[in-house]
Scaffold this motif. Structure first.
Motif, PDB file in Angstrom:
ATOM      1  N   SER A 143       0.767  -1.150  -0.121  1.00  0.00           N
ATOM      2  CA  SER A 143      -0.174  -0.047   0.144  1.00  0.00           C
ATOM      3  C   SER A 143       0.796   1.211   0.061  1.00  0.00           C
ATOM      4  CB  SER A 143      -1.083   0.138   1.133  1.00  0.00           C
ATOM      5  OG  SER A 143      -1.801  -1.086   1.138  1.00  0.00           O
ATOM      6  N   THR A 144       2.218   1.263   0.745  1.00  0.00           N
ATOM      7  CA  THR A 144       2.668   2.307   0.637  1.00  0.00           C
ATOM      8  C   THR A 144       3.382   2.672  -0.653  1.00  0.00           C
ATOM      9  OG1 THR A 144       3.397   2.075   3.077  1.00  0.00           O
ATOM     10  CG2 THR A 144       4.878   3.336   1.987  1.00  0.00           C
ATOM     11  N   LEU A 145       3.493   1.675  -1.313  1.00  0.00           N
ATOM     12  CA  LEU A 145       4.590   1.574  -2.742  1.00  0.00           C
ATOM     13  C   LEU A 145       3.201   2.341  -3.709  1.00  0.00           C
ATOM     14  CD1 LEU A 145       6.690   1.210  -4.624  1.00  0.00           C
ATOM     15  CD2 LEU A 145       5.975  -1.097  -4.750  1.00  0.00           C
ATOM     16  N   ALA A 146       2.232   1.521  -3.386  1.00  0.00           N
ATOM     17  CA  ALA A 146       0.955   1.920  -4.303  1.00  0.00           C
ATOM     18  C   ALA A 146       0.840   3.558  -4.283  1.00  0.00           C
ATOM     19  CB  ALA A 146      -0.230   1.420  -4.278  1.00  0.00           C
ATOM     20  N   ARG A 147       0.804   3.886  -3.228  1.00  0.00           N
ATOM     21  CA  ARG A 147       0.493   5.439  -2.851  1.00  0.00           C
ATOM     22  C   ARG A 147       1.766   6.233  -3.402  1.00  0.00           C
ATOM     23  NH1 ARG A 147      -0.579   4.691   2.364  1.00  0.00           N
ATOM     24  NH2 ARG A 147       1.337   5.319   3.275  1.00  0.00           N
TER      25      ARG A 147
ATOM     26  N   LEU B 233       3.648   9.792  -7.901  1.00  0.00           N
ATOM     27  CA  LEU B 233       4.837  10.058  -8.806  1.00  0.00           C
ATOM     28  C   LEU B 233       4.238   9.991 -10.249  1.00  0.00           C
ATOM     29  CD1 LEU B 233       7.490   7.391  -7.839  1.00  0.00           C
ATOM     30  CD2 LEU B 233       7.749  10.177  -7.672  1.00  0.00           C
ATOM     31  N   TYR B 234       3.266   9.357 -10.582  1.00  0.00           N
ATOM     32  CA  TYR B 234       2.712   9.176 -12.152  1.00  0.00           C
ATOM     33  C   TYR B 234       1.288   9.989 -11.997  1.00  0.00           C
ATOM     34  CZ  TYR B 234       6.833   6.289 -13.107  1.00  0.00           C
ATOM     35  OH  TYR B 234       7.703   5.502 -13.509  1.00  0.00           O
ATOM     36  N   ASP B 235       0.778  10.404 -11.050  1.00  0.00           N
ATOM     37  CA  ASP B 235      -0.414  11.233 -11.023  1.00  0.00           C
ATOM     38  C   ASP B 235      -1.387  10.084 -11.412  1.00  0.00           C
ATOM     39  OD1 ASP B 235      -2.259  12.935 -10.344  1.00  0.00           O
ATOM     40  OD2 ASP B 235      -2.029  13.964 -12.359  1.00  0.00           O
ATOM     41  N   LEU B 236      -1.607   8.779 -10.880  1.00  0.00           N
ATOM     42  CA  LEU B 236      -2.457   7.990 -11.099  1.00  0.00           C
ATOM     43  C   LEU B 236      -3.427   7.494 -10.109  1.00  0.00           C
ATOM     44  CD1 LEU B 236       0.053   5.215 -12.575  1.00  0.00           C
ATOM     45  CD2 LEU B 236      -1.615   6.611 -13.897  1.00  0.00           C
ATOM     46  N   PRO B 237      -4.635   7.419 -10.428  1.00  0.00           N
ATOM     47  CA  PRO B 237      -5.695   6.918  -8.939  1.00  0.00           C
ATOM     48  C   PRO B 237      -5.145   5.697  -8.701  1.00  0.00           C
ATOM     49  CG  PRO B 237      -6.602   6.549 -11.231  1.00  0.00           C
ATOM     50  CD  PRO B 237      -5.273   7.358 -11.603  1.00  0.00           C
ATOM     51  N   VAL B 238      -5.305   5.425  -7.161  1.00  0.00           N
ATOM     52  CA  VAL B 238      -4.896   4.221  -6.551  1.00  0.00           C
ATOM     53  C   VAL B 238      -5.977   3.563  -6.018  1.00  0.00           C
ATOM     54  CG1 VAL B 238      -3.269   3.566  -4.705  1.00  0.00           C
ATOM     55  CG2 VAL B 238      -2.488   5.306  -6.230  1.00  0.00           C
ATOM     56  N   LEU B 239      -6.320   2.459  -6.038  1.00  0.00           N
ATOM     57  CA  LEU B 239      -7.186   1.573  -5.347  1.00  0.00           C
ATOM     58  C   LEU B 239      -6.319   0.808  -4.327  1.00  0.00           C
ATOM     59  CD1 LEU B 239     -10.213   0.730  -4.677  1.00  0.00           C
ATOM     60  CD2 LEU B 239      -9.920  -0.964  -6.692  1.00  0.00           C
ATOM     61  N   HIS B 240      -6.638   0.518  -3.200  1.00  0.00           N
ATOM     62  CA  HIS B 240      -6.299  -0.409  -2.067  1.00  0.00           C
ATOM     63  C   HIS B 240      -7.336  -1.271  -1.917  1.00  0.00           C
ATOM     64  CE1 HIS B 240      -2.983   2.336  -1.246  1.00  0.00           C
ATOM     65  NE2 HIS B 240      -4.049   3.535  -1.141  1.00  0.00           N
ATOM     66  N   LEU B 241      -7.146  -2.517  -2.275  1.00  0.00           N
ATOM     67  CA  LEU B 241      -8.091  -3.615  -2.165  1.00  0.00           C
ATOM     68  C   LEU B 241      -8.978  -3.908  -0.716  1.00  0.00           C
ATOM     69  CD1 LEU B 241      -7.195  -6.153  -5.138  1.00  0.00           C
ATOM     70  CD2 LEU B 241      -8.889  -4.156  -5.133  1.00  0.00           C
ATOM     71  N   ASP B 242      -7.768  -3.539   0.358  1.00  0.00           N
ATOM     72  CA  ASP B 242      -8.359  -3.676   1.757  1.00  0.00           C
ATOM     73  C   ASP B 242      -9.632  -2.791   1.807  1.00  0.00           C
ATOM     74  OD1 ASP B 242      -6.546  -5.870   2.366  1.00  0.00           O
ATOM     75  OD2 ASP B 242      -5.007  -4.291   3.232  1.00  0.00           O
TER      76      ASP B 242
ATOM     77  N   LEU C 198      12.213   8.179 -13.851  1.00  0.00           N
ATOM     78  CA  LEU C 198      11.376   7.865 -14.940  1.00  0.00           C
ATOM     79  C   LEU C 198       9.985   8.445 -15.056  1.00  0.00           C
ATOM     80  CD1 LEU C 198      12.123   4.010 -15.496  1.00  0.00           C
ATOM     81  CD2 LEU C 198      13.191   5.963 -16.877  1.00  0.00           C
ATOM     82  N   SER C 199       9.462   8.855 -13.745  1.00  0.00           N
ATOM     83  CA  SER C 199       8.001   9.347 -13.696  1.00  0.00           C
ATOM     84  C   SER C 199       7.951  10.925 -14.691  1.00  0.00           C
ATOM     85  CB  SER C 199       7.923   9.616 -12.378  1.00  0.00           C
ATOM     86  OG  SER C 199       8.341  10.768 -11.880  1.00  0.00           O
ATOM     87  N   LEU C 200       8.994  11.637 -14.808  1.00  0.00           N
ATOM     88  CA  LEU C 200       8.725  12.818 -15.533  1.00  0.00           C
ATOM     89  C   LEU C 200       8.618  12.617 -17.111  1.00  0.00           C
ATOM     90  CD1 LEU C 200      11.252  15.052 -13.714  1.00  0.00           C
ATOM     91  CD2 LEU C 200       9.078  15.177 -13.405  1.00  0.00           C
TER      92      LEU C 200
END
Length: 180
Positions: free
Chosen positions: A14-18, A23-32, A171-173
């Motif tokens: 979850s920390t990595l997903a956040r 970094l990539y301005d992506l929506p994140v879903l934590h399945l928990d 790489l994110s830029l």
């Protein structure tokens, strides 16, 4: 860009997903957050699946963290551009879970449903050390590692995680993902 993050409890999914989402301005879903309602009450599976489906259908790009096979795992992995598999050893996962517990004791962490106060009970410790690492589960992980080898990055320790995050930051830029 679609990124699926799998792995052991306490490994830092979850920390990595956040972090990747930021970094990539992506929506994140934590399945928990779909699995549990407030006070650790398990949500109806059909309702949780509808919520997951809506997230995937609404977003062309995403980061989804969690293992739940019944939450469209095969579809998530098939559609992912990158799969990050967090395979820290059991003692490292327990240590990280303990640190998380100390940090969030008495409150919900950001990647969990409100009202699910952080806990570290015997059941969860047993899950981290033994129940989640049965021969059957290891066979399933081995199958996934083989099936999705061309787009999977396996992270087994903090040094590899730090390298992966540094690579993602650089790489994110340019909008590129770290290599599997």
């Amino acid at each position: 860009m679609r990124i699926a993050i799998l792995g052991h409890s306490g490994s830092g999914k979850s920390t990595l997903a956040r972090k990747i989402g930021e970094l990539y301005d992506l929506p994140v879903l934590h399945l928990d957050t779909l699995q549990f309602e407030s006070n650790w009450v398990e949500r109806d599976k059909d309702e949780a699946r509808l919520m997951c489906r809506a997230f995937m259908d609404f977003n062309d790009s995403w980061v989804i963290d969690g293992n739940y096979t019944w939450q469209f795992q095969q579809e998530r992995l098939d559609n992912a551009d990158l799969i990050v598999f967090m395979l820290f050893n059991r003692f490292n996962c327990l240590y990280r879970a303990f640190k998380r517990y100390k940090n969030y004791k008495g409150k919900s962490r950001p990647d969990m449903t409100d009202g699910c106060d952080e806990k570290l009970d015997r059941e969860f410790i047993t899950w981290i050390l033994f129940s989640s690492r049965t021969a059957e589960k290891e066979e399933k992980r081995a199958f996934l590692k083989q099936k999705y080898a061309s787009k999977m990055r396996i992270i087994k320790n903090q040094r590899q995680l730090d390298r992966f995050i540094a690579e993602a930051e650089s790489l994110s830029l340019s909008g590129q993902l770290p290599k599997p």
